[in-house]
Motif scaffolding. Structure first.
Motif, PDB file in Angstrom:
ATOM      1  N   MET A  68       7.273  -0.430  -0.783  1.00 40.77           N
ATOM      2  CA  MET A  68       7.390  -0.191   0.668  1.00 40.77           C
ATOM      3  C   MET A  68       6.582  -1.252   1.434  1.00 40.77           C
ATOM      4  SD  MET A  68       9.041   2.533   1.920  1.00 40.77           S
ATOM      5  CE  MET A  68       8.236   3.784   2.900  1.00 40.77           C
ATOM      6  N   ASP A  69       7.271  -2.219   1.943  1.00 36.82           N
ATOM      7  CA  ASP A  69       6.589  -3.317   2.620  1.00 36.82           C
ATOM      8  C   ASP A  69       5.857  -2.873   3.876  1.00 36.82           C
ATOM      9  OD1 ASP A  69       7.026  -5.275   0.854  1.00 36.82           O
ATOM     10  OD2 ASP A  69       8.802  -6.109   1.831  1.00 36.82           O
ATOM     11  N   LEU A  70       6.481  -1.939   4.602  1.00 36.84           N
ATOM     12  CA  LEU A  70       5.847  -1.507   5.855  1.00 36.84           C
ATOM     13  C   LEU A  70       4.565  -0.732   5.576  1.00 36.84           C
ATOM     14  CD1 LEU A  70       8.947  -0.568   7.995  1.00 36.84           C
ATOM     15  CD2 LEU A  70       7.325  -2.382   8.418  1.00 36.84           C
ATOM     16  N   ALA A  71       4.603   0.088   4.520  1.00 37.12           N
ATOM     17  CA  ALA A  71       3.388   0.826   4.151  1.00 37.12           C
ATOM     18  C   ALA A  71       2.301  -0.154   3.722  1.00 37.12           C
ATOM     19  CB  ALA A  71       3.700   1.812   3.031  1.00 37.12           C
ATOM     20  N   THR A  72       2.718  -1.218   2.996  1.00 33.67           N
ATOM     21  CA  THR A  72       1.758  -2.230   2.562  1.00 33.67           C
ATOM     22  C   THR A  72       1.146  -2.944   3.765  1.00 33.67           C
ATOM     23  OG1 THR A  72       3.158  -2.561   0.642  1.00 33.67           O
ATOM     24  CG2 THR A  72       1.462  -4.197   1.025  1.00 33.67           C
ATOM     25  N   SER A  73       1.998  -3.259   4.743  1.00 36.70           N
ATOM     26  CA  SER A  73       1.454  -3.974   5.913  1.00 36.70           C
ATOM     27  C   SER A  73       0.443  -3.101   6.650  1.00 36.70           C
ATOM     28  CB  SER A  73       2.575  -4.434   6.839  1.00 36.70           C
ATOM     29  OG  SER A  73       3.225  -3.334   7.386  1.00 36.70           O
ATOM     30  N   MET A  74       0.651  -1.773   6.596  1.00 42.36           N
ATOM     31  CA  MET A  74      -0.332  -0.881   7.216  1.00 42.36           C
ATOM     32  C   MET A  74      -1.658  -0.924   6.470  1.00 42.36           C
ATOM     33  SD  MET A  74       2.034   2.278   8.316  1.00 42.36           S
ATOM     34  CE  MET A  74       0.835   3.456   8.814  1.00 42.36           C
ATOM     35  N   ILE A  75      -1.573  -1.017   5.132  1.00 41.98           N
ATOM     36  CA  ILE A  75      -2.804  -1.082   4.336  1.00 41.98           C
ATOM     37  C   ILE A  75      -3.532  -2.405   4.601  1.00 41.98           C
ATOM     38  CG2 ILE A  75      -3.694  -1.183   1.974  1.00 41.98           C
ATOM     39  CD1 ILE A  75      -1.402   0.730   1.209  1.00 41.98           C
ATOM     40  N   ILE A  76      -2.742  -3.488   4.744  1.00 45.13           N
ATOM     41  CA  ILE A  76      -3.358  -4.793   5.022  1.00 45.13           C
ATOM     42  C   ILE A  76      -4.054  -4.769   6.382  1.00 45.13           C
ATOM     43  CG2 ILE A  76      -2.899  -7.254   5.374  1.00 45.13           C
ATOM     44  CD1 ILE A  76      -0.430  -6.866   3.530  1.00 45.13           C
ATOM     45  N   ALA A  77      -3.361  -4.198   7.388  1.00 39.41           N
ATOM     46  CA  ALA A  77      -3.961  -4.111   8.718  1.00 39.41           C
ATOM     47  C   ALA A  77      -5.237  -3.276   8.671  1.00 39.41           C
ATOM     48  CB  ALA A  77      -2.973  -3.505   9.703  1.00 39.41           C
ATOM     49  N   ALA A  78      -5.214  -2.220   7.849  1.00 36.53           N
ATOM     50  CA  ALA A  78      -6.406  -1.366   7.725  1.00 36.53           C
ATOM     51  C   ALA A  78      -7.568  -2.153   7.136  1.00 36.53           C
ATOM     52  CB  ALA A  78      -6.096  -0.156   6.857  1.00 36.53           C
ATOM     53  N   SER A  79      -7.252  -3.045   6.159  1.00 38.90           N
ATOM     54  CA  SER A  79      -8.337  -3.834   5.569  1.00 38.90           C
ATOM     55  C   SER A  79      -8.924  -4.781   6.611  1.00 38.90           C
ATOM     56  CB  SER A  79      -7.837  -4.606   4.346  1.00 38.90           C
ATOM     57  OG  SER A  79      -7.194  -5.800   4.727  1.00 38.90           O
ATOM     58  N   GLY A  80      -8.059  -5.307   7.491  1.00 34.91           N
ATOM     59  CA  GLY A  80      -8.551  -6.157   8.584  1.00 34.91           C
ATOM     60  C   GLY A  80      -9.460  -5.379   9.515  1.00 34.91           C
ATOM     61  N   MET A  81      -9.053  -4.148   9.810  1.00 36.12           N
ATOM     62  CA  MET A  81      -9.859  -3.314  10.703  1.00 36.12           C
ATOM     63  C   MET A  81     -11.219  -3.024  10.088  1.00 36.12           C
ATOM     64  SD  MET A  81      -6.793  -0.880  11.897  1.00 36.12           S
ATOM     65  CE  MET A  81      -7.635   0.402  12.767  1.00 36.12           C
ATOM     66  N   ARG A  82     -11.205  -2.779   8.767  1.00 33.42           N
ATOM     67  CA  ARG A  82     -12.465  -2.500   8.079  1.00 33.42           C
ATOM     68  C   ARG A  82     -13.381  -3.726   8.138  1.00 33.42           C
ATOM     69  NH1 ARG A  82     -10.117  -0.822   3.300  1.00 33.42           N
ATOM     70  NH2 ARG A  82      -9.058   0.838   4.387  1.00 33.42           N
ATOM     71  N   PHE A 119      -7.164 -11.166  -2.984  1.00 29.92           N
ATOM     72  CA  PHE A 119      -5.825 -10.788  -3.436  1.00 29.92           C
ATOM     73  C   PHE A 119      -5.890  -9.494  -4.238  1.00 29.92           C
ATOM     74  CE2 PHE A 119      -2.095 -10.872  -6.175  1.00 29.92           C
ATOM     75  CZ  PHE A 119      -1.104 -11.072  -5.229  1.00 29.92           C
ATOM     76  N   ASP A 120      -5.130  -8.511  -3.800  1.00 30.77           N
ATOM     77  CA  ASP A 120      -5.084  -7.221  -4.486  1.00 30.77           C
ATOM     78  C   ASP A 120      -3.879  -7.211  -5.424  1.00 30.77           C
ATOM     79  OD1 ASP A 120      -5.777  -3.881  -3.392  1.00 30.77           O
ATOM     80  OD2 ASP A 120      -4.706  -4.488  -5.190  1.00 30.77           O
ATOM     81  N   ASP A 121      -4.152  -7.179  -6.741  1.00 26.65           N
ATOM     82  CA  ASP A 121      -3.060  -7.237  -7.728  1.00 26.65           C
ATOM     83  C   ASP A 121      -2.167  -6.006  -7.658  1.00 26.65           C
ATOM     84  OD1 ASP A 121      -3.505  -9.723  -8.875  1.00 26.65           O
ATOM     85  OD2 ASP A 121      -5.191  -8.948 -10.044  1.00 26.65           O
ATOM     86  N   ALA A 122      -2.796  -4.826  -7.525  1.00 26.76           N
ATOM     87  CA  ALA A 122      -2.027  -3.587  -7.523  1.00 26.76           C
ATOM     88  C   ALA A 122      -1.074  -3.538  -6.332  1.00 26.76           C
ATOM     89  CB  ALA A 122      -2.977  -2.402  -7.487  1.00 26.76           C
ATOM     90  N   LEU A 123      -1.544  -4.066  -5.207  1.00 28.59           N
ATOM     91  CA  LEU A 123      -0.756  -4.001  -3.974  1.00 28.59           C
ATOM     92  C   LEU A 123       0.169  -5.215  -3.854  1.00 28.59           C
ATOM     93  CD1 LEU A 123      -0.921  -1.860  -1.744  1.00 28.59           C
ATOM     94  CD2 LEU A 123      -2.295  -3.450  -0.430  1.00 28.59           C
ATOM     95  N   GLY A 124      -0.226  -6.320  -4.495  1.00 30.80           N
ATOM     96  CA  GLY A 124       0.545  -7.555  -4.391  1.00 30.80           C
ATOM     97  C   GLY A 124       0.434  -8.192  -3.032  1.00 30.80           C
TER      98      GLY A 124
END
Lengths: 99, 136
Positions: free
Chosen positions: B1-15, B54-59
């Motif tokens: 799920m690319d959109l779910a992944t982009s949400m996780i990436i944005a969350a890492s930026g917020m953190r 780079f997160d291997d699990a998330l790609g």
């Protein structure tokens, strides 16, 4: 009509994959199984969200995690409910078919 | 799920941006912290570091806030003989914190956080509207 049937089958397979279970023809797994799996998946995501919220309330963990987990849970549940509604609607259409 | 992944990436930026904000808060709060001992060094300004990971699990490449590093520039010096931290000549060393720089840094962190929020909102609405197609 063969094309339409193939499309329906493909759509069903795709929906089944959301629930984490691929249902092949003749495997004996039905819509009930699919729904159970999909709901288990949704409940799992919801639990993750609740856990994150509880951690935040206890003063550990951060708010971004909570938002992410709850968002994920919301979308998963929404998808499962939408698919269920759609399939039940199809079932009812069949049941109301004049014979 | 690319959109779910982009949400996780944005969350890492917020953190990462919140980590940066924490360092900026320390700098601003300690703007006038002098040494506890006579002639000692005052608070040294911290600089937040942000690295990609780079997160291997998330790609996907996530953002990670690294360990803050110290700003080795010179301390400010002020003539204040009454201060308990003053040296023999009456000068007190003050932290090398420039409030204007900190405010600019804070604005940057704030804007970056807002950009991540926007990415998150957009991804979520894309996902939600796709699911909405089923409800018609």
């Amino acid at each position: 009509m063969a094309i339409a049937a193939a499309a329906v089958s493909a759509a069903y397979q795709a929906a089944a994959k959301i629930g984490g279970e691929s249902i092949g023809a003749g495997q004996g797994a039905g819509f009930g199984d699919f729904l159970t799996h999909a709901l288990k998946d949704a409940v799992g995501t919801m639990k993750a969200g609740e856990q994150a919220a509880a951690q935040q309330a206890a003063g550990q963990g951060d708010i971004v995690n909570v938002v992410n987990a709850v968002n994920q849970a919301e979308i998963t549940l929404d998808t499962v409910v939408a698919v269920r509604d759609k399939v039940i609607q199809a079932y009812q259409s069949i049941m109301q078919m004049p014979i | 799920m690319d959109l779910a992944t982009s949400m996780i990436i944005a969350a890492s930026g917020m953190r990462a941006q919140s980590g940066r904000m924490r360092v900026i808060a320390e700098n601003i709060a300690n703007e006038n912290s002098t040494s506890a001992t006579v002639g000692g060094d005052p608070y040294r300004r911290q600089v937040a570091t942000v690295t990609s990971d780079f997160d291997d699990a998330l790609g996907a490449t996530l953002v990670k806030s690294g360990k803050p590093v110290e700003d080795m520039s010179d301390f400010r010096s002020q003539y204040d003989p009454g201060n308990p931290a003053a040296d023999k000549q009456g000068y007190v060393k003050l932290p090398n914190v420039n409030p204007l720089v900190e405010v600019m840094d804070m604005r940057e962190a704030q804007r970056s956080y807002e950009a991540d929020l926007t990415v998150m909102e957009a991804s979520k609405s894309m996902l939600a509207r796709t699911v909405d197609l089923l409800k018609k």
